[in-house]
Enzyme design. Sequence first.
Site: not given
Ligand code: NI
Length: 180
Positions: A56, A61, A104, A145-146, A149
């Site tokens: 993902g 990011q 990441l 989770h994404e 973000h």
């Molecule tokens: Ni992440």
Amino acid sequence: MAKKADKPYTGQIHQVVKWPEPVLAQRGDEVTVFDDALKQLVEEMFESMYIAQGIGLAAPQIAMSKRITVIDVSFKKNPSDKLALINPEIIHAEGRQVEEEGCLSLPEIREKVVRAAKVRVKAQDVTGKWFEVEGEELLSRALQHEIDHLDGVLFIDRISRLKRELVLRKIRKMQKNGEW
Ligand code: NI
């Protein structure tokens, strides 16, 4: 869209930024223009995610404060698992799961995070068309989770204060050793 395996990818590969890059703590802007540049960006995000060995990746990011995320929980094995979500929103969540998570933007950090077991998400595709996707287990976790973000939230914001302090200590140590 599947590309031929023998055709080398020619788009841009984006570097993934690490905590504490300020863009990771910002709320991403809504996407309002659905053009070829967006399609290209989504393809670049998939490629950048695969190169970084992720399942993902969210636009913040790659230092782009926009509500765009790509997910592929099968990591290229199952083409139908490739998901590009624009302006996603969780419209239903139920149950509870506790599993280890990584990110990441937080290399080498893994902690158990409490998430909903099942979520239903509505999002726009690259053409602007709304669709819904339902996820359980790993997909449910990846979606939460994404989408976090896109709201400037990292998984270390969802663990206990004590565990977070231990994680930050580990990161500071890595920073000091030039490993971050
Ligand atoms: Ni992440």
